[in-house]
Design an enzyme around this catalytic site. Sequence first.
Site, short mmCIF file in Angstrom:
data_model
loop_
_atom_site.label_atom_id
_atom_site.label_comp_id
_atom_site.label_asym_id
_atom_site.label_seq_id
_atom_site.Cartn_x
_atom_site.Cartn_y
_atom_site.Cartn_z
CB CYS A 113 53.87 18.13 24.73
SG CYS A 113 55.14 19.28 25.34
CG HIS A 221 51.85 17.49 29.00
ND1 HIS A 221 52.44 16.30 28.64
CD2 HIS A 221 52.73 18.47 28.66
CE1 HIS A 221 53.64 16.54 28.11
NE2 HIS A 221 53.83 17.85 28.11
CD GLU A 223 49.97 13.89 29.16
OE1 GLU A 223 51.21 13.98 29.25
OE2 GLU A 223 49.28 14.65 28.46
#
Length: 259
Positions: A113, A221, A223
């Site tokens: 990001c 994202h 993660e």
Amino acid sequence: MARPVVGIISNSFLINDSYPAHAGGTMNSEAIAYVSDCAPMLVPADPRLCPVEELLEICDGFLLTGGRPNVHPEEYGEEETPAHGTFDRLRDAVALPLVRACVERGQPVMGICRGFQEVNVAMGGSLYPEIRDLPGRMNHRMPPEGTLEEKFALRHRVRLLEGGVFHRLMGAPEVMTNTLHGQGIKHPGDRIVIEGWAPDGTPEAIRVKDAPGFTLSVQWHPEWDAANDPVSRPLFQAFGQAVHDWAAQKQALPLKCSA
């Protein structure tokens, strides 16, 4: 044997609106620890506390995370406007030279990001202040309401460059991702290769051309649910392998002996 260390860049944060802290999302550390199989270490985003030269020696790789403040437009030759949002100049002062040094050294670095945007700016690129204001673009911002699961839910496809690094890594020409960003690439920097696009043409996956090490970055994202998501898992595994390889190479270097 100790795992190699991944420096996770932090964001400036005020606890209870008054106590300054360097903060990092738990899911970033979990992805590094459980999927990349590395030791996560939160890095203060302040070059006065830990200069880039020290970080390069302490850490084996770096994860440039997302964050609410944006890269200051002065870093890519534009004037600040209200549309550019808030900034963190200290993080700029760490992240941008860190990217350039990692690219030069071949030290693994991955951007997420804001980190994706930092890699582009560090290589000479520029950013749009607000993607959703551009004709024909969708709103890529995080939904303002809902649970974390709803905010990080998969929302659009990303088309990958056929035969590119991401295509080979993911094993598919298209993948589904979340989307939680306001800014995006305007002009790609020198050596920035775009390998993934949202349906509205917004760049979503990049690498640095001819870099000697790992330089993959994504606008989404990964993660979130990294251990289970079929797109996130191979990305963090490949990053982890690159970090392990860097650490092994470093350990194999002969020790310097004083005369």
